[in-house]
Design a protein around this motif. Sequence first.
Motif, PDB file in Angstrom:
ATOM      1  N   LEU A  53       5.589   4.734  -8.060  1.00 31.07           N
ATOM      2  CA  LEU A  53       6.230   5.237  -9.276  1.00 31.07           C
ATOM      3  C   LEU A  53       7.089   6.459  -8.956  1.00 31.07           C
ATOM      4  N   PRO A  54       8.280   6.541  -9.550  1.00 37.81           N
ATOM      5  CA  PRO A  54       9.095   7.737  -9.342  1.00 37.81           C
ATOM      6  C   PRO A  54       8.436   8.959 -10.004  1.00 37.81           C
ATOM      7  N   GLU A  55       8.852  10.131  -9.602  1.00 36.59           N
ATOM      8  CA  GLU A  55       8.226  11.382 -10.060  1.00 36.59           C
ATOM      9  C   GLU A  55       8.112  11.478 -11.576  1.00 36.59           C
ATOM     10  N   GLU A  56       9.163  11.148 -12.295  1.00 32.21           N
ATOM     11  CA  GLU A  56       9.140  11.289 -13.758  1.00 32.21           C
ATOM     12  C   GLU A  56       8.170  10.317 -14.423  1.00 32.21           C
ATOM     13  N   ARG A  57       7.725   9.295 -13.691  1.00 34.81           N
ATOM     14  CA  ARG A  57       6.758   8.331 -14.230  1.00 34.81           C
ATOM     15  C   ARG A  57       5.335   8.652 -13.795  1.00 34.81           C
ATOM     16  N   ARG A  58       5.162   9.740 -13.057  1.00 32.76           N
ATOM     17  CA  ARG A  58       3.847  10.115 -12.565  1.00 32.76           C
ATOM     18  C   ARG A  58       3.146  11.094 -13.513  1.00 32.76           C
ATOM     19  N   TYR A  59       3.749  11.300 -14.688  1.00 25.59           N
ATOM     20  CA  TYR A  59       3.165  12.160 -15.716  1.00 25.59           C
ATOM     21  C   TYR A  59       2.591  11.301 -16.827  1.00 25.59           C
ATOM     22  N   LEU A  60       1.448  11.727 -17.344  1.00 32.32           N
ATOM     23  CA  LEU A  60       0.855  11.037 -18.484  1.00 32.32           C
ATOM     24  C   LEU A  60       0.836  11.973 -19.681  1.00 32.32           C
ATOM     25  N   VAL A  61       1.374  11.501 -20.771  1.00 31.18           N
ATOM     26  CA  VAL A  61       1.250  12.163 -22.062  1.00 31.18           C
ATOM     27  C   VAL A  61       0.546  11.151 -22.943  1.00 31.18           C
ATOM     28  N   THR A  62      -0.637  11.517 -23.435  1.00 31.60           N
ATOM     29  CA  THR A  62      -1.464  10.586 -24.189  1.00 31.60           C
ATOM     30  C   THR A  62      -1.953  11.236 -25.474  1.00 31.60           C
ATOM     31  N   LEU A 151      -9.701  -1.296 -16.057  1.00 33.61           N
ATOM     32  CA  LEU A 151      -8.931  -0.400 -15.185  1.00 33.61           C
ATOM     33  C   LEU A 151      -7.592  -1.014 -14.805  1.00 33.61           C
ATOM     34  N   ARG A 152      -7.598  -2.298 -14.568  1.00 34.62           N
ATOM     35  CA  ARG A 152      -6.335  -2.981 -14.237  1.00 34.62           C
ATOM     36  C   ARG A 152      -5.349  -2.893 -15.407  1.00 34.62           C
ATOM     37  N   ALA A 153      -5.856  -3.012 -16.635  1.00 36.91           N
ATOM     38  CA  ALA A 153      -4.986  -2.908 -17.817  1.00 36.91           C
ATOM     39  C   ALA A 153      -4.384  -1.514 -17.944  1.00 36.91           C
ATOM     40  N   ILE A 154      -5.157  -0.491 -17.635  1.00 39.80           N
ATOM     41  CA  ILE A 154      -4.631   0.870 -17.663  1.00 39.80           C
ATOM     42  C   ILE A 154      -3.508   1.009 -16.635  1.00 39.80           C
ATOM     43  N   ALA A 155      -3.781   0.579 -15.409  1.00 38.95           N
ATOM     44  CA  ALA A 155      -2.769   0.673 -14.337  1.00 38.95           C
ATOM     45  C   ALA A 155      -1.519  -0.120 -14.701  1.00 38.95           C
ATOM     46  N   ASN A 156      -1.702  -1.323 -15.228  1.00 39.27           N
ATOM     47  CA  ASN A 156      -0.541  -2.139 -15.618  1.00 39.27           C
ATOM     48  C   ASN A 156       0.253  -1.464 -16.723  1.00 39.27           C
ATOM     49  N   GLY A 157      -0.423  -0.882 -17.692  1.00 38.49           N
ATOM     50  CA  GLY A 157       0.264  -0.198 -18.776  1.00 38.49           C
ATOM     51  C   GLY A 157       1.090   0.980 -18.292  1.00 38.49           C
ATOM     52  N   ILE A 158       0.603   1.665 -17.296  1.00 41.79           N
ATOM     53  CA  ILE A 158       1.330   2.814 -16.737  1.00 41.79           C
ATOM     54  C   ILE A 158       2.478   2.348 -15.846  1.00 41.79           C
ATOM     55  N   ALA A 159       2.242   1.297 -15.063  1.00 37.22           N
ATOM     56  CA  ALA A 159       3.207   0.882 -14.052  1.00 37.22           C
ATOM     57  C   ALA A 159       4.313  -0.024 -14.573  1.00 37.22           C
ATOM     58  N   GLU A 160       4.103  -0.732 -15.656  1.00 31.39           N
ATOM     59  CA  GLU A 160       5.106  -1.695 -16.133  1.00 31.39           C
ATOM     60  C   GLU A 160       6.446  -1.051 -16.346  1.00 31.39           C
TER      61      GLU A 160
END
Length: 160
Positions: A53-62, A151-160
Amino acid sequence: MDIDFTIQAVEEIRDELTRLDPDGADYYRERASEYIAELRELDGEIREQLAGLPEERRYLVTFHDAYGYFADRYGLTILGFVVEGPEEEPSASTITELVEHITELGIPFIFTEPQFSARVIEQIARDTGATVRTIPSGGLAEEYPTYVEFLRAIANGIAE
């Protein structure tokens, strides 16, 4: 949401079941070993998936801070969350601060959770131009009925 902690729990459950039922010890050891191998494989899969993931996608706001262990494990940063706890209302200063940080860092995605109202997250998205995505947090559900799928769903949601 940290696989190492889950593996520790599996080992403790295995050991306690073995203590309570010594005749089933081989079965408990075998099943625990298989599940731990599956967890380690999943861990590698998620690491690989999120590493690019690029830097700007490595942040989580939830909506709230449910992903700290997950973020730490996979090199993500929790930029912020709307409320300290799911029963609270967000403060205007918290929202303003999040909007400023999201805009400043060019964060393209912010995340909501299925069991909470997305109203505030959607307002933040409108104010920043970010896209809202949904990732699971509350527990297992029909679409992800196992811990591995969760856990896979979380990762997929972040990475898509």
